[in-house]
Write a protein that holds these residues in place. Structure first.
Motif, short mmCIF file in Angstrom:
data_model
loop_
_atom_site.label_atom_id
_atom_site.label_comp_id
_atom_site.label_asym_id
_atom_site.label_seq_id
_atom_site.Cartn_x
_atom_site.Cartn_y
_atom_site.Cartn_z
N TYR A 1 7.43 -14.94 -6.11
CA TYR A 1 6.48 -15.85 -6.19
C TYR A 1 5.45 -15.69 -4.69
O TYR A 1 5.70 -15.74 -3.80
N ILE A 2 4.64 -16.37 -5.02
CA ILE A 2 3.39 -16.79 -4.13
C ILE A 2 3.47 -18.18 -3.93
O ILE A 2 2.90 -18.81 -4.99
N ILE A 3 3.20 -19.09 -2.09
CA ILE A 3 3.32 -20.57 -2.51
C ILE A 3 2.20 -20.49 -1.65
O ILE A 3 2.15 -20.28 -0.29
N TYR A 4 1.31 -21.28 -2.30
CA TYR A 4 -0.37 -21.76 -1.06
C TYR A 4 -0.13 -23.13 -0.17
O TYR A 4 0.37 -23.86 -1.07
N SER A 5 -0.08 -23.05 1.11
CA SER A 5 0.14 -24.90 1.59
C SER A 5 -0.65 -25.30 1.29
O SER A 5 -0.88 -26.71 1.00
N HIS A 6 -1.52 -25.08 1.44
CA HIS A 6 -3.19 -25.40 0.45
C HIS A 6 -3.83 -24.29 0.61
O HIS A 6 -3.65 -23.33 1.00
N GLY A 7 -4.99 -24.18 0.99
CA GLY A 7 -6.07 -23.59 0.36
C GLY A 7 -7.14 -22.65 1.29
O GLY A 7 -8.26 -22.03 0.92
N HIS A 8 -6.52 -23.44 2.73
CA HIS A 8 -7.06 -22.50 3.15
C HIS A 8 -7.89 -21.13 3.33
O HIS A 8 -7.05 -20.73 3.44
N PHE A 9 -8.66 -21.22 4.04
CA PHE A 9 -8.37 -19.08 4.00
C PHE A 9 -7.90 -18.90 5.22
O PHE A 9 -7.82 -17.38 4.80
N ASP A 10 -7.16 -19.23 6.02
CA ASP A 10 -6.39 -18.61 6.95
C ASP A 10 -4.52 -19.02 6.00
O ASP A 10 -4.18 -18.41 6.41
N HIS A 11 -4.94 -18.68 4.79
CA HIS A 11 -3.44 -19.41 3.91
C HIS A 11 -3.52 -19.22 3.03
O HIS A 11 -2.49 -18.84 1.72
N ALA A 12 -4.18 -18.38 2.00
CA ALA A 12 -4.42 -17.82 0.83
C ALA A 12 -5.53 -17.13 0.84
O ALA A 12 -5.78 -16.71 -1.03
N PHE A 13 -5.77 -16.33 1.23
CA PHE A 13 -7.05 -15.44 0.94
C PHE A 13 -6.36 -13.80 1.08
O PHE A 13 -7.28 -12.72 0.87
N GLY A 14 -5.34 -14.12 1.78
CA GLY A 14 -4.75 -11.89 2.33
C GLY A 14 -4.03 -11.32 1.28
O GLY A 14 -2.89 -11.48 1.67
N TYR A 15 -4.27 -11.86 -0.32
CA TYR A 15 -2.94 -12.09 -0.75
C TYR A 15 -3.35 -10.20 -1.70
O TYR A 15 -2.53 -9.55 -2.14
N GLY A 16 -4.48 -9.64 -1.24
CA GLY A 16 -4.99 -8.71 -1.42
C GLY A 16 -3.62 -6.80 -1.55
O GLY A 16 -3.62 -6.27 -2.32
N PRO A 17 -3.45 -7.08 -0.23
CA PRO A 17 -2.54 -5.72 -0.27
C PRO A 17 -1.15 -5.96 -1.61
O PRO A 17 -0.51 -4.98 -2.21
N PHE A 18 -0.67 -7.46 -1.79
CA PHE A 18 0.73 -7.73 -2.74
C PHE A 18 0.16 -6.89 -3.49
O PHE A 18 0.77 -6.54 -4.53
N ILE A 19 -1.27 -7.93 -4.12
CA ILE A 19 -1.07 -7.57 -5.77
C ILE A 19 -1.11 -5.64 -6.52
O ILE A 19 -0.93 -5.74 -6.57
N GLU A 20 -2.02 -5.27 -4.99
CA GLU A 20 -2.18 -4.13 -5.23
C GLU A 20 -0.96 -2.99 -5.30
O GLU A 20 -1.16 -2.35 -6.24
N GLU A 21 -0.09 -3.92 -4.09
CA GLU A 21 1.35 -3.03 -4.16
C GLU A 21 2.55 -3.26 -5.86
O GLU A 21 3.08 -2.48 -6.14
N ILE A 22 1.96 -4.56 -6.29
CA ILE A 22 2.31 -4.64 -8.16
C ILE A 22 2.02 -4.29 -8.53
O ILE A 22 2.73 -3.70 -9.27
N LYS A 23 0.79 -4.21 -8.71
CA LYS A 23 -0.17 -3.44 -10.20
C LYS A 23 0.52 -1.37 -10.09
O LYS A 23 0.51 -1.13 -11.34
N LYS A 24 0.55 -0.95 -9.26
CA LYS A 24 0.45 0.29 -8.58
C LYS A 24 2.02 0.36 -8.97
O LYS A 24 2.61 1.70 -9.42
N LYS A 25 2.79 -0.60 -8.64
CA LYS A 25 4.22 -0.66 -9.54
C LYS A 25 4.97 -0.78 -10.53
O LYS A 25 5.55 -0.11 -11.05
N GLY A 26 3.45 -1.35 -11.02
CA GLY A 26 3.44 -1.72 -11.95
C GLY A 26 4.97 -2.83 -12.64
O GLY A 26 5.36 -3.37 -13.69
N TRP A 27 5.18 -3.88 -11.33
CA TRP A 27 6.16 -5.19 -11.89
C TRP A 27 5.41 -6.05 -12.33
O TRP A 27 4.03 -5.80 -12.46
N ASP A 28 6.32 -7.33 -12.23
CA ASP A 28 5.48 -8.75 -13.66
C ASP A 28 4.50 -9.00 -11.86
O ASP A 28 5.23 -8.82 -10.70
#
Ligand SMILES: [Zn+2]
Length: 429
Positions: free
Chosen positions: A72-99
């Motif tokens: 789970y990823i929860i956004y406290s709100h959509g500001h740049f410093d809280h909701a935009f640095g998701y890249g490496p987390f998603i890359e890892e999930i794709k690489k490992k074939g996780w849901d």
């Protein structure tokens, strides 16, 4: 010692080591804003991702602590410093074939992302000013508004809570307005922890930011009270170090609630008395209670009380705030200044500005100085240069006495622009 606009801001910017707390499976990982991480037997719940520039660093730090998949990823709100640095987390999930993880946000966050796409260049421009002293000026674009990881679980309208379980741990999410209209906060009963997002930032709340849209002081107070009622032992703020201990958590939430009620209710009282903004503002400065001035959590290092007065007024009032019809459709300030210069010479005004400055009346000196800066002909270059130099000097002194990072940056950035203009004038002559 020369004061910088970033002084006192190291915690806010996340310049402290990550820490483990509670049962040893909760982590606070600073990356400008904080990322709260909860480890369960079935995977991780992440409250806020960092600003994009810190994404890799935060991701690597989390991976030193735990190898569990992000669920789970929860956004406290959509500001740049809280909701935009998701890249490496998603890359890892794709690489490992996780849901793919569930991404939780309030529906106003989706509208916010849409707004950022429409106003991408504008936000770039405004944020470069707000963060000018941390090299915002030189960066092409702080964060691209066009790359978002959109929510999959959305809190809608008045629906103000959502809960789920992961690895036998319950997570309760609540929506309240405060810094933004898409704020959500997290309560994890088993871990006795609250994650507040920017509703708590180890500074006087950022309510009434001069650059930004309306914020919500009264709702902010209510959010603080709802959090306080959870009796948490740990509080992960949006920015700044972990706040620990039931008493301490209760104290910071209570005093912030009290301050927000105070500024809102006192402005409302004065609106009901038929007062215009200037009168309200100066009266409010007079009555600001000592207990708020002295409390560590309300230090005006980012937001400040002065801005909060504006926020409370703006909630209920339009832009005509002086009650003086001269201000309804005013002439251009340059034209006004030129008329003043017909009455008296540039030298006279300049001399008077210097006198005011020497008497410590910096703000009045600036107003008088602006008659020269705005009204004089560029051909009159010597006087203009002298006036601009004096303006730089006064503004620099003002920055020295300014505790709010945002206010300091406004002044600092304007000073930089005047210096650029001075260089330009020197080149031409
Ligand atoms: Zn923030």
């Amino acid at each position: 010692m020369v004061r910088k606009t970033t002084d006192g801001m190291s915690d806010w910017f996340g310049l402290f080591p990550l820490s483990t707390f509670g049962d040893g499976r909760c982590y606070i990982v600073p990356g400008m804003g904080n990322t709260g991480v909860f480890e369960t037997d079935e995977g991780l719940v992440i409250f806020d991702v960092p600003i994009k520039q810190y994404a890799k660093k935060t991701f690597n730090q989390i991976r030193q602590l735990t190898k569990k998949p992000v669920k789970y990823i929860i956004y406290s709100h959509g500001h740049f410093d809280h909701a935009f640095g998701y890249g490496p987390f998603i890359e890892e999930i794709k690489k490992k074939g996780w849901d793919m993880p569930e991404v939780i946000a309030h529906e106003n966050c989706i509208e916010r992302f849409e707004k950022y796409r429409t106003l991408d260049k504008y936000h770039d421009w405004i944020n470069k000013q707000q963060f000018a002293s941390v090299r915002g000026r030189e960066q092409d674009s702080l964060v691209s508004a066009h790359e978002t990881l959109d929510p999959t679980i959305i809190l809608r309208g008045n629906e103000d809570s959502y809960s789920f379980k992961l690895g036998k741990v319950s997570f309760e999410i609540y929506h309240d307005k405060g810094e933004t209209d898409d704020s959500i906060w997290l309560w994890v009963p088993k871990k006795k922890t609250i994650c507040t997002g920017d509703l708590m930032v180890s500074s006087f709340p950022n309510v009434g930011n001069p650059y930004k849209v309306q914020r919500y002081p009264k709702d902010w107070a209510i959010a603080m009270e709802r959090m306080r009622d959870k009796n948490a032992e740990y509080l992960v703020p949006g920015h700044g170090k972990l706040i620990e201990g039931k008493g301490k958590v209760k104290d910071v939430l209570s005093i912030t609630a009290e301050a927000m009620h105070f500024v809102h209710d006192e402005v409302v009282k004065r609106l009901n008395e038929g007062k215009w903004f200037e009168q309200i503002y100066y009266e409010m400065l007079e009555i600001f209670p000592e207990k708020f001035k002295r409390h560590d959590i309300l230090r005006p290092i980012y937001g400040c009380y002065r801005f909060a007065i504006h926020a409370s007024y703006r909630l209920y009032h339009g832009w005509y705030d002086s009650g003086n019809p001269t201000d309804l459709f005013p002439a251009k300030t340059d034209d006004i200044a030129r008329e003043f210069l017909k009455l008296n010479s540039e030298e006279k005004y300049l001399e008077h500005a210097k006198k005011l400055f020497s008497e410590g009346k910096k703000q009045l000196a600036l107003h008088v100085l602006d008659i020269v800066v705005k009204g004089t002909d560029e051909k009159n270059v010597e006087t203009l240069v002298e006036a601009l130099k004096l303006k730089v000097k006064i503004l620099k002194e003002k920055v020295q006495n300014e505790t709010s990072f945002i206010a300091g940056n406004i002044i600092d950035n304007a000073t930089y622009q005047i210096k650029e203009r001075l260089k330009e004038l020197k080149k031409r002559n």
